[in-house]
Design a protein around this motif. Structure first.
Motif, mmCIF file in Angstrom:
data_model
loop_
_atom_site.group_PDB
_atom_site.id
_atom_site.type_symbol
_atom_site.label_atom_id
_atom_site.label_comp_id
_atom_site.label_asym_id
_atom_site.label_seq_id
_atom_site.Cartn_x
_atom_site.Cartn_y
_atom_site.Cartn_z
ATOM 1 N N THR A 188 -70.160 -8.343 -28.956
ATOM 2 C CA THR A 188 -70.067 -7.020 -28.328
ATOM 3 C C THR A 188 -68.624 -6.596 -28.089
ATOM 4 O OG1 THR A 188 -72.196 -7.353 -27.265
ATOM 5 C CG2 THR A 188 -70.758 -5.684 -26.284
ATOM 6 N N LYS A 189 -67.836 -7.501 -27.471
ATOM 7 C CA LYS A 189 -66.433 -7.167 -27.159
ATOM 8 C C LYS A 189 -65.678 -8.450 -26.870
ATOM 9 C CE LYS A 189 -67.796 -6.018 -22.414
ATOM 10 N NZ LYS A 189 -67.591 -5.129 -21.266
ATOM 11 N N ILE A 190 -64.363 -8.346 -26.989
ATOM 12 C CA ILE A 190 -63.506 -9.494 -26.701
ATOM 13 C C ILE A 190 -62.302 -9.009 -25.886
ATOM 14 C CG2 ILE A 190 -64.171 -10.867 -28.733
ATOM 15 C CD1 ILE A 190 -61.630 -9.835 -30.128
ATOM 16 N N TYR B 4 -57.993 -5.312 -10.317
ATOM 17 C CA TYR B 4 -58.746 -6.550 -10.522
ATOM 18 C C TYR B 4 -58.276 -7.307 -11.756
ATOM 19 C CZ TYR B 4 -61.814 -3.758 -13.705
ATOM 20 O OH TYR B 4 -62.323 -2.971 -14.694
ATOM 21 N N ASP B 5 -58.781 -8.507 -11.926
ATOM 22 C CA ASP B 5 -58.511 -9.382 -13.079
ATOM 23 C C ASP B 5 -57.009 -9.567 -13.346
ATOM 24 O OD1 ASP B 5 -61.235 -9.321 -13.159
ATOM 25 O OD2 ASP B 5 -61.405 -8.438 -15.148
ATOM 26 N N PRO B 6 -56.243 -10.068 -12.347
ATOM 27 C CA PRO B 6 -54.797 -10.235 -12.540
ATOM 28 C C PRO B 6 -54.452 -11.365 -13.509
ATOM 29 C CG PRO B 6 -55.491 -11.239 -10.482
ATOM 30 C CD PRO B 6 -56.696 -10.516 -11.025
ATOM 31 N N ASN C 253 -58.285 1.091 -20.328
ATOM 32 C CA ASN C 253 -57.813 -0.141 -20.937
ATOM 33 C C ASN C 253 -57.986 -1.281 -19.931
ATOM 34 O OD1 ASN C 253 -56.298 -2.117 -22.378
ATOM 35 N ND2 ASN C 253 -55.140 -0.493 -23.375
ATOM 36 N N ARG C 254 -58.219 -2.472 -20.446
ATOM 37 C CA ARG C 254 -58.407 -3.644 -19.575
ATOM 38 C C ARG C 254 -57.769 -4.872 -20.233
ATOM 39 N NH1 ARG C 254 -63.701 -1.119 -19.071
ATOM 40 N NH2 ARG C 254 -64.243 -0.805 -16.902
ATOM 41 N N ASN C 255 -57.718 -5.951 -19.478
ATOM 42 C CA ASN C 255 -57.271 -7.247 -20.011
ATOM 43 C C ASN C 255 -55.855 -7.185 -20.598
ATOM 44 O OD1 ASN C 255 -59.723 -8.827 -19.500
ATOM 45 N ND2 ASN C 255 -60.634 -7.358 -20.923
ATOM 46 N N VAL D 65 -73.355 -11.649 -21.715
ATOM 47 C CA VAL D 65 -73.035 -13.059 -21.492
ATOM 48 C C VAL D 65 -71.575 -13.259 -21.892
ATOM 49 C CG1 VAL D 65 -73.541 -15.448 -22.127
ATOM 50 C CG2 VAL D 65 -75.403 -13.770 -21.991
ATOM 51 N N TYR D 66 -70.732 -13.714 -20.939
ATOM 52 C CA TYR D 66 -69.295 -13.886 -21.168
ATOM 53 C C TYR D 66 -68.972 -15.353 -21.410
ATOM 54 C CZ TYR D 66 -68.014 -9.170 -19.562
ATOM 55 O OH TYR D 66 -67.858 -7.816 -19.433
ATOM 56 N N SER D 67 -68.465 -15.662 -22.617
ATOM 57 C CA SER D 67 -68.011 -17.010 -22.951
ATOM 58 C C SER D 67 -66.529 -16.943 -23.305
ATOM 59 C CB SER D 67 -68.810 -17.544 -24.140
ATOM 60 O OG SER D 67 -70.204 -17.469 -23.880
ATOM 61 N N PHE E 97 -62.764 -14.469 -7.788
ATOM 62 C CA PHE E 97 -63.045 -15.002 -9.127
ATOM 63 C C PHE E 97 -61.904 -14.761 -10.097
ATOM 64 C CE2 PHE E 97 -65.219 -10.931 -10.554
ATOM 65 C CZ PHE E 97 -65.314 -10.332 -9.310
ATOM 66 N N ASN E 98 -61.995 -13.902 -11.068
ATOM 67 C CA ASN E 98 -61.023 -13.810 -12.167
ATOM 68 C C ASN E 98 -59.588 -13.737 -11.634
ATOM 69 O OD1 ASN E 98 -63.513 -13.562 -13.331
ATOM 70 N ND2 ASN E 98 -63.317 -11.409 -13.839
ATOM 71 N N SER E 99 -58.900 -14.851 -11.548
ATOM 72 C CA SER E 99 -57.646 -14.949 -10.810
ATOM 73 C C SER E 99 -56.591 -15.720 -11.589
ATOM 74 C CB SER E 99 -57.901 -15.657 -9.471
ATOM 75 O OG SER E 99 -58.829 -14.928 -8.697
#
Ligand code: BMA
Length: 329
Positions: free
Chosen positions: A214-216, A109-111, A155-157, A244-246, A49-51
């Motif tokens: 909630t978060k971005i 993950y999430d590259p 930390n992420r993203n 819910v992720y938009s 998925f998140n690729s």
């Protein structure tokens, strides 16, 4: 068509594309044959998925998040001639790294992948006593090299800008915690060498009573336009049934990207199809890459759906810039 110019991007003649369906007014519309990558494209995978995908030698290459059947989060490289039909290396990605403390790969993950000056850089969520931002590079998608982690956990993203800003590499990131973080704002940081990071600036916070309450977190590599950096980012709402992720768009100042010029109030895409609403984590759209053809302004956006499969969606850069401006908070 508006006067928005796309800067610093080449032509991608073989960009995947479908016109907006007749009667649709959506700023972002889905590929009719979604999902483009099924969860089991390689034998070991539970989900893909998140690729991140990029143009490579007239075709396409990418780094893919594959959770394996032990549910370990790893990444695999992949190649495609049309950016729709992908071949993934069944072996997980290995990074060459001189520093044993960093070389011990636990999970990733999430590259995101970005071309800056002379090579492709990869950022991902890398485990070092919890999630933080891993940074690496490749020139050929054969050998991958790893630097120090950009930040302390958690930390992420981590999303690099595609060019230096004020002479430094520049990155968006989202400080977080060690779990399913119930908060999160986007920050900006600079580095002269991709090892030492500083000049930290606050970019954006969640927005109360909205899809991004909630978060971005940053999504694909920002796209440079004459109106500012077009940032596609995700936002999370805590519903009575979980997160819910938009995703939607903001425009950031070209030379001071921590300054927000415009930010759309509504989402541009939210989980609505079966493959976005049903899967290992329901109700998730999570964009990590966008291919952009400078000639036509067409965008092909790659996003994880329900933490299970990979979807493709389309948009026009100038329309997304207008969408951010017209609907700005
Ligand atoms: C976030 C990240 C993403 C994931 C999302 C929904 O915290 O872990 O990889 O898509 O949660 O589970």
């Amino acid at each position: 068509m508006s006067q928005v110019q796309i800067l610093g991007q080449g032509k991608i003649e073989n960009l995947p594309w479908e016109d907006r369906p007749a009667g649709s007014t959506e700023p972002v519309w889905r590929y009719s044959k979604n999902p483009v990558i099924p969860r089991d494209l390689i034998p070991s995978s539970n989900s893909i998925f998140n690729s991140a995908v990029v143009p490579y030698k007239g075709e396409f290459a990418g780094v893919f998040r594959c959770d394996d059947r032990t549910r370990r989060m790893v990444m695999h490289r992949g190649f495609s001639s049309d950016a729709v039909n992908w071949k993934l290396d069944p072996e997980p990605l290995r990074f060459e790294c001189d520093e044993p403390e960093i070389a011990d790969f636990v999970y990733g993950y999430d590259p995101r992948v970005v071309w800056i000056e002379d090579r492709y850089y990869v950022t991902w969520c890398n485990c070092y006593h919890g999630p933080t931002i891993g940074v690496g590079w490749t020139k050929d998608f054969e050998t991958f090299h790893q630097y120090e982690n950009a930040f302390l956990p958690f930390n992420r993203n981590g999303v690099l800008f595609p060019r230096k800003i004020d002479g430094n590499f520049a990155m968006l990131s989202r400080p977080s915690d060690n779990g399913h973080t119930p908060f999160g704002e986007i920050f900006y940081s600079e580095s002269p060498d991709l090892t030492y990071w500083g000049k930290h600036r606050h970019v954006m916070a969640p927005v109360e009573n909205s899809w991004q309450a909630t978060k971005i977190g940053g999504g694909p590599v920002p796209i440079e336009t004459s109106e500012g950096w077009l940032l596609i980012y995700h936002g999370v709402l805590t519903s009575c049934n979980g997160f819910v992720y938009s995703a939607s768009v903001a425009l950031l100042d070209l030379e001071k990207p921590w300054k927000v010029i415009a930010r759309a109030k509504p989402y541009a895409i939210s989980p609505q199809t079966l493959y976005e609403c049903v899967g290992d984590v329901p109700n998730v759209v999570f964009p990590c890459a966008a291919l952009c053809d400078a000639d036509t302004g067409r965008l092909a956006i790659y996003y994880g759906a329900a933490d299970t499969v990979t979807g493709l969606a389309f948009a026009y850069v100038d329309e997304l810039v207008e969408f951010a401006k017209k609907n700005s908070l």
